[in-house]
Design a protein around this motif. Structure first.
Motif, PDB file in Angstrom:
ATOM      1  N   THR A 126     -39.790  -9.062 123.438  1.00 40.52           N
ATOM      2  CA  THR A 126     -41.117  -9.570 123.488  1.00 40.52           C
ATOM      3  C   THR A 126     -42.421  -9.090 122.973  1.00 40.52           C
ATOM      4  OG1 THR A 126     -40.406  -9.850 125.575  1.00 40.52           O
ATOM      5  CG2 THR A 126     -42.676 -10.845 125.596  1.00 40.52           C
ATOM      6  N   VAL A 127     -42.419  -7.401 123.441  1.00 45.93           N
ATOM      7  CA  VAL A 127     -42.910  -7.010 122.500  1.00 45.93           C
ATOM      8  C   VAL A 127     -42.933  -6.918 120.957  1.00 45.93           C
ATOM      9  CG1 VAL A 127     -43.396  -4.439 122.347  1.00 45.93           C
ATOM     10  CG2 VAL A 127     -43.208  -5.300 124.439  1.00 45.93           C
ATOM     11  N   GLY A 148     -42.012  -9.062 119.151  1.00 47.55           N
ATOM     12  CA  GLY A 148     -42.698 -10.646 119.322  1.00 47.55           C
ATOM     13  C   GLY A 148     -44.005 -10.585 118.479  1.00 47.55           C
ATOM     14  N   SER A 172     -38.836  -8.445 127.610  1.00 51.35           N
ATOM     15  CA  SER A 172     -37.823  -7.121 126.969  1.00 51.35           C
ATOM     16  C   SER A 172     -38.629  -6.694 125.937  1.00 51.35           C
ATOM     17  CB  SER A 172     -36.558  -8.520 126.806  1.00 51.35           C
ATOM     18  OG  SER A 172     -36.776  -8.706 125.517  1.00 51.35           O
TER      19      SER A 172
END
Lengths: 201, 407, 302, 107
Positions: free
Chosen positions: C51-52, C54, C48
């Protein structure tokens, strides 16, 4: 405008292939620019055109690159352009980060979206052309989400500075990529950028 | 669990469950599918009764079953699940994740045919279809080997930080009873101590982001130290599988020393010494081949059996050593790479390619969807292969055993 | 007493220089979520935008333990993490937080989430709802509002979004709340409350997305607030079946003043640019019905 | 080249600037006018709405709040939400060299 630039274009013509690298920021549309330029080049008679993004998860504002190759023959190398003949910079602030000049062929051509003059950018061993593409997009009222969209406008500057693609082909390619009022505004922005960019060979 | 070693008659599924209990597994997650279901039914009963001190998560799908194991294994728990056929296919995404994340999960596969059409009976298409996912795959020939291999599996998994599939034939072993010796808990505890610290770090005082996006290229960390890219991580994963070629026999030997039984490590053999024709297979099919080989011997044909215990990693060196100088090798597969041939056959051909004293390698297909195959039929297939070999047939197609092509 | 902005802790778990788009609502929210849990947590995140956010290996942009998992599996991963922490005796004082987008929650992840809710697994599930698949280029999700143009609904989505919080409520879990990234104190209080409850706690958070919705990044908070003013987003919490409006939605209900028309909200975003008048009417009616439903439930004696 | 035998897994450690100096992304920068900022005027920590709403954790609480321009992406939420209108977004770069004359021709 300068003999130097004409010489670059002549040399590139001799090698029969043009390696172009785009530098922009996520959301500026460098990938769209690269695709539309490939289309315009195809319409201008290049049998081999290739444009590809550098794949990543870059967000709005993050530096992004794209690669374009133009040739008279079909292109078989799908690697990213690392030694460009021509570099196109959609966002002037990227110049200071050093990415645009990395691997640039000696005497290469750098086209920068900037309202300032080429000599202020501090790029050496290259012919530098500036064009206020953001200003052109603003003049054409090409504003999306509060930001002037420079992705198509810069194609006018590329057509002017390189002479590799005709403005007519750029307009056809934009019309192919956009519809209705969007196409109209994009074409207008590209035309303005074309008019106010120094013409190359 | 008993303090003393005891032998009783049990199914393959019961043997698998007994092994999980002996291993003092901490988190079990599973979803029912025939013919695996009795494994987790048994484990859930032990957890409910308090005989097994573990978390049992009765998930809503196989995808979640393996995901629960992934989550629990990431934070350091010893985990177990089991499945079959479409259940394995449904969790395939997570099969890859578990291996790529280097989690020492043990999963039993009661091998079953893939749908469509529906068929709950045995072949090995399910686990063979995920052979490339980066797990260690071990195939068992009887119920004792299921229990012993499952126990060995954790030891292998936790040494290499790799997940292990223990594969055994559905119904033929999963639901078939035979005597199984269950080792004393104290002996197993000595062989299989609690899981050591995992590779992963899940600690608020040392926060880490586990399994993030990894770029194609290497990249420096905040201190400027260059870290691997995706390809280095995959290469390390591959190296771990190759290291298993040493670790699997070592653990099998350690198990032998601790418990008193070993299973041959990567491969096993029957009457192989002077064999000119070698019959090759994995699982219970290879056990049946020993009967066929003895029949052939009685006819004067020097036949022997080479059982594949470790299919991934593929024991290339061991197979080359065992097959060098033989006249022929006939590989019996219970799975098919549609449009080509049986997977073990292909792999064996590739392993032998270019070897100076390689035998002719032939392929045979049998037992798909539970189709019966008898030792006599297996022996017949061997006779046909030999005849073709003597006749100098070059491009021999896969021999489909007990097939009625006219129907 | 609701927490005031000045009372919010200065936690610093979310680090600057991360990969999120400028003006991303996730950042505002994640700062409060991590602060409310004081970093004593394990996050699990599917594929999602988060994720990026993070960050890419080997650097993380958020200073709490974080376990990435496959797209459909968030709630199952959280179940496994919670079980693993219990089994290894490390669950004391730790909160497991599953945080997924609307697609990862209401579409591909709903099976695992429903299963975990039915089992009443012990974790907080926070859905950051930016109303489409933003990470893959703004494709429609089951949470995309009617009339919104996405790259898979060029003429505007025809259907209303799922009512995900009510779906979760129907599972009988101990705590369900809605929130908005534009109201950080309300969100903070809900996460603090959720932390003190055992079992599955579900928080559904409206999260404006400048690039996907088509607005200037400066307006993330303004539009998040506007969504609440229209009643398209209603802030509430449900404990043991009792619903209570919170924050701005509670104030709005008490004031008796008319809500801002939906038309004002849709006019701010390019995704609604080609919305037909009848669609607008339908969305207004949908918002009205929902608003009345929640106001009525809020008024019920507990 | 042979593969490394040591198990390698992807596990990151936190640090600021994972995406680089994201201040480079900025087209406009927030400039705070201490004469308008409630906190700056009072000289003690009050308000702090800009701090609470910064999605990039780029504003430090204080009197007045400070913006980390190395990482501020220039989203403008702080300026939009400041109740005192004390923050202006100022362009990083001026445009307009190539403008269009009234008759529509570029100059």
């Amino acid at each position: 405008m300068t003999g130097g630039r004409a010489a670059i274009i002549v040399r590139m013509r001799e090698q029969n292939t043009y390696a172009i690298r785009w530098h922009g920021r996520g959301g500026q549309g460098a990938v769209t620019s690269a695709k539309v330029l490939a289309d315009a080049a195809f319409r201008s008679g290049f049998a081999g055109v290739m444009s590809q993004p550098s794949f990543g998860a870059e967000r709005r504002g993050a530096p992004v690159t794209a690669s374009t190759r133009l040739a008279r023959e079909p292109i078989r190398d799908l690697s990213q352009v690392t030694e460009p003949d021509i570099v196109i910079v959609l966002d002037e602030s990227l110049v200071a980060l050093g990415g645009p000049t990395a691997g640039l062929r000696p005497g290469g051509l750098v086209i920068v979206n900037s309202p300032g003059s080429a000599s202020d950018l501090g790029i050496e061993d290259a012919t530098v052309v500036t064009s206020d593409v953001t200003g052109a997009a603003e003049a054409a009222d090409l504003i999306v989400g509060g930001q002037p969209m420079v992705s198509t406008a810069i194609l006018g500057a590329v057509a002017a500075a390189t002479g590799l693609v005709t403005m007519e082909a750029v307009e056809q390619a934009i019309e192919h990529a956009f519809t209705g009022s969007a196409a109209r505004k994009n074409i207008e922005a590209a035309r303005i950028a074309f008019e106010c960019t120094a013409k190359g060979a | 669990m008993s303090d003393v070693t005891a032998t009783s008659v049990m199914t393959g599924n019961e043997a698998a469950a007994a092994a999980a209990r002996l291993a003092r597994v901490q988190v079990i997650a599973a979803y029912p599918i025939t013919p695996q279901s009795p494994v987790v039914e048994q484990l859930s009963a032990w957890v409910e009764s308090g005989e097994l001190d573990a978390e049992f998560v009765a998930v809503e799908s196989e995808h979640s079953a393996l995901t629960v194991c992934i989550g629990a294994s990431t934070v350091g728990a010893r985990t177990f699940t089991a499945t079959s056929a479409n259940g394995l296919a449904y969790m395939t995404e997570q099969v890859w994740w578990a291996a790529g994340a280097r989690l020492p999960i043990v999963m039993c596969i009661a091998n079953r045919a893939m749908a469509a059409p529906w068929n709950v009976l045995n072949d090995q298409q399910d686990s063979m279809s995920v052979r490339d996912a980066g797990w260690i795959q071990l195939y068992c020939r009887d119920n004792q080997e299921i229990l012993d291999t499952t126990l060995q599996a954790w030891r292998i998994a936790e040494r290499l930080q790799l997940p292990v599939m223990v594969c055994y034939d559905g119904f033929l072993l999963s639901h078939t009873v035979m005597p199984v010796t269950v080792p004393a808990a104290v002996e197993v505890d000595a062989f299989l101590p609690p899981r050591a610290a995992p590779l992963t770090v899940v600690d608020p005082d040392d926060p880490r982001n586990i399994g993030p996006v990894v770029l194609a290229d290497t990249r420096a960390d905040a201190e400027g130290i260059l870290r691997p890219g995706y390809m280095e991580i995959r290469a390390s994963h591959h190296a771990g599988l190759l290291e298993a070629l040493d670790v699997i026999p070592e653990v099998d030997a350690e198990y032998g020393a601790a418990i008193g039984r070993s299973w041959g490590g990567l491969t096993w053999e029957h009457m192989l010494d002077d064999a000119e024709l070698v019959l090759v297979a994995a699982g219970s099919l290879a056990t049946q081949l020993t009967v066929a080989a003895e029949t052939l011997r009685s006819e004067g044909i020097k036949a022997g059996v080479l059982g594949v215990r470790a299919y991934r990693p593929f024991p290339v060196a061991a197979l080359r050593a065992k097959l060098a100088g033989r006249k022929g090798a006939l590989v019996f597969d219970k799975a098919l790479s549609y449009g080509y041939e049986g997977p073990i056959c292909t792999d064996l051909r590739a392993a032998m390619c270019g070897e100076p004293d390689a035998p002719l390698v032939w392929g045979a297909m049998c037992g798909l969807g539970g189709r019966e195959v008898s030792p006599d039929q297996l022996a017949d297939a061997a006779r046909r292969a030999l005849a073709d070999g003597h006749a100098g047939v070059r491009d021999r197609p896969t021999d489909w055993i007990n097939l009625h092509p006219e129907l | 007493m609701p927490t005031k902005i000045l009372d919010l802790p200065d936690s610093g778990f979310v680090l600057p220089g991360n990969r999120a788009c400028a003006g991303c609502g996730i950042g505002i929210a994640l700062r409060q979520v991590t602060a409310a849990l004081e970093g004593r947590m394990v996050m699990t995140v599917p594929a999602s935008c988060l994720t990026v956010f993070g960050g890419m290996y080997p650097i993380s942009s958020v200073g709490v333990p974080w376990v990435n998992v496959a797209f459909p599996s968030t709630a199952a991963a959280a179940s496994g993490i919670a079980a693993g922490l219990r089994a290894t005796g490390r669950d004391d004082g730790m909160t497991v937080l599953a945080m997924a987008g609307d697609g990862g929650t209401a579409d591909i992840g709903i099976q695992a989430l429903s299963g975990a809710a039915e089992r009443n697994e012990d974790f907080i599930y926070l859905c950051y709802d930016n109303e489409a698949y933003m990470n893959t280029g703004t494709q429609r999700s089951g949470m995309t509002p009617q009339g919104a143009r996405t790259t898979t609904t060029w003429a505007g989505k025809r259907e209303n979004p799922k009512d995900m919080p009510r779906i979760m409520e129907a599972h009988g879990i101990p705590y369900v709340a809605t929130a908005s990234a534009a109201f950080p104190t309300d969100l903070f209080d809900k996460v603090v409350k959720a932390k003190g409850i055992r079992g599955l706690r579900y928080i559904h958070m409206n999260t404006p997305c400048p690039s996907g919705w088509g607005f200037d990044p400066k307006d993330t908070v303004r539009l998040g607030k506007l969504a609440v003013e229209t009643g398209l987003v209603v802030l509430y919490e449900v404990e043991e079946g009792v619903l209570r409006l919170t924050g701005r939605s509670a104030a709005l209900a008490r004031s008796g003043k008319p809500r801002t028309p939906v038309a004002e909200y849709v006019a701010t975003q390019t995704r609604f640019r080609s919305m037909a008048p009848e669609t607008l009417n339908a969305v207004q009616a949908w918002a009205d019905t929902r608003w009345e439903h929640f106001v009525r439930r809020d008024a019920e004696p507990s | 080249m042979t593969a490394p035998a040591r198990p390698r897994i992807a596990i990151s450690r936190p640090a600021a600037g994972e995406a680089g100096r994201t201040g480079d992304w900025r087209a406009k920068r927030p400039v705070l006018d201490p004469a308008k900022c409630l906190t700056a005027k009072r000289g003690d920590v009050t308000c702090q709405i800009c701090w609470a709403l910064c999605p990039d954790a780029c504003i430090t609480r204080g009197a007045p709040p400070r913006v980390d321009l190395e990482y501020c992406k220039g989203c403008g939420i702080c300026a939009q939400e400041c109740p005192a209108g004390a923050i202006e977004m100022e362009p990083e770069q001026a445009h307009g060299v190539c403008a269009v004359d009234d008759d529509g021709a570029a100059r």
